[in-house]
Design a protein around this motif. Structure first.
Motif, PDB file in Angstrom:
ATOM      1  N   GLY A  78       0.823  -1.203   0.000  1.00 11.67           N
ATOM      2  CA  GLY A  78       0.000   0.000   0.000  1.00 11.67           C
ATOM      3  C   GLY A  78       0.855   1.249   0.000  1.00 11.67           C
ATOM      4  O   GLY A  78       1.807   1.359   0.765  1.00 11.67           O
ATOM      5  N   HIS A  79       0.510   2.205  -0.875  1.00  8.77           N
ATOM      6  CA  HIS A  79       1.231   3.477  -0.965  1.00  8.77           C
ATOM      7  C   HIS A  79       0.355   4.611  -0.451  1.00  8.77           C
ATOM      8  O   HIS A  79      -0.830   4.684  -0.777  1.00  8.77           O
ATOM      9  CB  HIS A  79       1.624   3.750  -2.424  1.00  8.77           C
ATOM     10  CG  HIS A  79       2.225   5.101  -2.624  1.00  8.77           C
ATOM     11  ND1 HIS A  79       1.507   6.156  -3.123  1.00  8.77           N
ATOM     12  CD2 HIS A  79       3.474   5.569  -2.367  1.00  8.77           C
ATOM     13  CE1 HIS A  79       2.286   7.228  -3.172  1.00  8.77           C
ATOM     14  NE2 HIS A  79       3.482   6.890  -2.719  1.00  8.77           N
ATOM     15  N   SER A  80       0.921   5.480   0.374  1.00  9.40           N
ATOM     16  CA  SER A  80       0.282   6.691   0.862  1.00  9.40           C
ATOM     17  C   SER A  80      -1.040   6.361   1.568  1.00  9.40           C
ATOM     18  O   SER A  80      -1.050   5.625   2.547  1.00  9.40           O
ATOM     19  CB  SER A  80       0.098   7.682  -0.286  1.00  9.40           C
ATOM     20  OG  SER A  80      -0.202   8.963   0.188  1.00  9.40           O
ATOM     21  N   SER A  81      -2.156   6.861   1.057  1.00  4.13           N
ATOM     22  CA  SER A  81      -3.458   6.542   1.660  1.00  4.13           C
ATOM     23  C   SER A  81      -3.759   5.053   1.563  1.00  4.13           C
ATOM     24  O   SER A  81      -4.394   4.479   2.449  1.00  4.13           O
ATOM     25  CB  SER A  81      -4.585   7.317   0.963  1.00  4.13           C
ATOM     26  OG  SER A  81      -4.444   8.694   1.160  1.00  4.13           O
ATOM     27  N   GLY A  82      -3.286   4.410   0.492  1.00  5.04           N
ATOM     28  CA  GLY A  82      -3.457   2.962   0.341  1.00  5.04           C
ATOM     29  C   GLY A  82      -2.710   2.194   1.417  1.00  5.04           C
ATOM     30  O   GLY A  82      -3.137   1.123   1.834  1.00  5.04           O
ATOM     31  N   GLY A  83      -1.582   2.737   1.875  1.00  7.57           N
ATOM     32  CA  GLY A  83      -0.861   2.135   2.999  1.00  7.57           C
ATOM     33  C   GLY A  83      -1.652   2.267   4.287  1.00  7.57           C
ATOM     34  O   GLY A  83      -1.676   1.355   5.104  1.00  7.57           O
TER      35      GLY A  83
ATOM     36  N   LEU B 134       4.615  -1.130   3.305  1.00  3.88           N
ATOM     37  CA  LEU B 134       4.018   0.192   3.466  1.00  3.88           C
ATOM     38  C   LEU B 134       4.936   1.211   2.802  1.00  3.88           C
ATOM     39  O   LEU B 134       6.021   1.498   3.290  1.00  3.88           O
ATOM     40  CB  LEU B 134       3.822   0.503   4.950  1.00  3.88           C
ATOM     41  CG  LEU B 134       2.903  -0.466   5.699  1.00  3.88           C
ATOM     42  CD1 LEU B 134       2.898  -0.167   7.187  1.00  3.88           C
ATOM     43  CD2 LEU B 134       1.488  -0.406   5.130  1.00  3.88           C
ATOM     44  N   LEU B 135       4.504   1.737   1.661  1.00  2.87           N
ATOM     45  CA  LEU B 135       5.304   2.661   0.856  1.00  2.87           C
ATOM     46  C   LEU B 135       4.807   4.080   1.095  1.00  2.87           C
ATOM     47  O   LEU B 135       3.672   4.402   0.749  1.00  2.87           O
ATOM     48  CB  LEU B 135       5.177   2.339  -0.633  1.00  2.87           C
ATOM     49  CG  LEU B 135       5.889   1.099  -1.160  1.00  2.87           C
ATOM     50  CD1 LEU B 135       5.370  -0.178  -0.552  1.00  2.87           C
ATOM     51  CD2 LEU B 135       5.766   1.049  -2.658  1.00  2.87           C
ATOM     52  N   ALA B 136       5.634   4.912   1.744  1.00  2.00           N
ATOM     53  CA  ALA B 136       5.255   6.293   2.064  1.00  2.00           C
ATOM     54  C   ALA B 136       3.847   6.317   2.649  1.00  2.00           C
ATOM     55  O   ALA B 136       3.017   7.144   2.281  1.00  2.00           O
ATOM     56  CB  ALA B 136       5.367   7.177   0.827  1.00  2.00           C
TER      57      ALA B 136
ATOM     58  N   GLY C 285      10.638   7.652   0.778  1.00  2.00           N
ATOM     59  CA  GLY C 285      11.442   8.435  -0.150  1.00  2.00           C
ATOM     60  C   GLY C 285      12.256   9.437   0.650  1.00  2.00           C
ATOM     61  O   GLY C 285      11.708  10.144   1.501  1.00  2.00           O
ATOM     62  N   GLU C 286      13.542   9.497   0.394  1.00  5.50           N
ATOM     63  CA  GLU C 286      14.429  10.373   1.165  1.00  5.50           C
ATOM     64  C   GLU C 286      13.965  11.834   1.141  1.00  5.50           C
ATOM     65  O   GLU C 286      14.076  12.545   2.134  1.00  5.50           O
ATOM     66  CB  GLU C 286      15.856  10.284   0.610  1.00  5.50           C
ATOM     67  CG  GLU C 286      16.841  11.196   1.321  1.00  5.50           C
ATOM     68  CD  GLU C 286      18.189  11.258   0.642  1.00  5.50           C
ATOM     69  OE1 GLU C 286      19.169  11.542   1.353  1.00  5.50           O
ATOM     70  OE2 GLU C 286      18.274  11.035  -0.589  1.00  5.50           O
TER      71      GLU C 286
ATOM     72  N   LEU D 275       5.723  14.871   2.252  1.00  9.50           N
ATOM     73  CA  LEU D 275       4.449  14.565   2.907  1.00  9.50           C
ATOM     74  C   LEU D 275       4.660  13.556   4.033  1.00  9.50           C
ATOM     75  O   LEU D 275       4.485  13.868   5.203  1.00  9.50           O
ATOM     76  CB  LEU D 275       3.431  14.057   1.886  1.00  9.50           C
ATOM     77  CG  LEU D 275       3.097  15.026   0.755  1.00  9.50           C
ATOM     78  CD1 LEU D 275       2.170  14.373  -0.251  1.00  9.50           C
ATOM     79  CD2 LEU D 275       2.480  16.294   1.308  1.00  9.50           C
ATOM     80  N   VAL D 276       4.999  12.331   3.671  1.00 14.76           N
ATOM     81  CA  VAL D 276       5.338  11.313   4.666  1.00 14.76           C
ATOM     82  C   VAL D 276       6.868  11.346   4.770  1.00 14.76           C
ATOM     83  O   VAL D 276       7.566  10.618   4.081  1.00 14.76           O
ATOM     84  CB  VAL D 276       4.826   9.915   4.263  1.00 14.76           C
ATOM     85  CG1 VAL D 276       5.177   8.890   5.338  1.00 14.76           C
ATOM     86  CG2 VAL D 276       3.324   9.941   4.027  1.00 14.76           C
TER      87      VAL D 276
END
Length: 191
Positions: free
Chosen positions: A4-9, A28-30, A133-134, A138-139
């Motif tokens: 899941g990325h962002s809200s999907g995470g 969990l991606l960002a 992400g370095e 946002l996250v």
């Protein structure tokens, strides 16, 4: 394996925490932390865009107003070197509307990390990975590292109470990784 990325995470954590699914691994991606998105929704948006609050009023609180034009999309989602034209291409695939109710729903705690971990069954020794992400504005890496640390603490607690067997006595099955130089959408960024 659930990714899941962002809200999907955030949604991935919610689904597992609610007991609606089991998986062999979680990435969990960002991702929005299950503890809530207060840090994500306020400080970064205002720091990136001095017109954030007036723009929200002008658009009557429309949830996509912080991404009103291509330069804001690039600034919020990608590294500084990302070409504006490529950001424009990504922007055409973005939804024109995102539910404000969903955004409010993940402002406060919506997942219990111990519940999530107990529904990651089987799989490899690395059951949960948090990837950041370095240059994510946002996250941030601070938020992502805290998420990984909180999951590690929850895992230690479950192992001590013999509610979770990670199959070994050594290090945690929670891993933190960082994509160097990348922004929030690191899967579409230059890296």
């Amino acid at each position: 394996m659930l990714v899941g990325h962002s809200s999907g995470g955030g949604l991935s954590q919610f689904v597992l925490s609610s007991g609606d699914a089991t998986v062999t691994g979680l990435a969990l991606l960002a991702a929005i932390p299950g503890s809530g998105s207060r840090e994500i929704n306020s400080n970064p948006c205002m720091a990136m865009d001095l017109w954030f609050i007036p723009r929200m009023f002008f658009y009557l609180g429309h949830p996509m107003s912080p991404l009103d034009f291509t330069a804001l999309v690039k600034q919020a989602l990608f590294c500084t070197e990302y070409p504006l034209q490529k950001a424009r291409e990504i922007e055409t695939r973005m939804p024109k509307y995102e539910s404000f109710l969903w955004r409010l729903g993940y402002t406060f705690r919506f997942a219990t990390y111990q519940n999530v971990l107990q529904l990651i069954v089987g799989g490899t020794s690395r059951r949960l990975v948090v990837i950041a992400g370095e240059k994510d504005r946002l996250v941030t890496t601070f938020i992502a590292k805290k998420l990984a640390s909180d999951y590690g603490d929850a895992e230690k607690h479950l192992v001590a109470e013999k509610k979770l067997d990670i199959g070994r006595d050594e290090a945690s099955s929670v891993q933190y990784l960082e994509v160097k130089g990348a922004g929030h959408h690191f899967q579409n960024d230059l890296q």
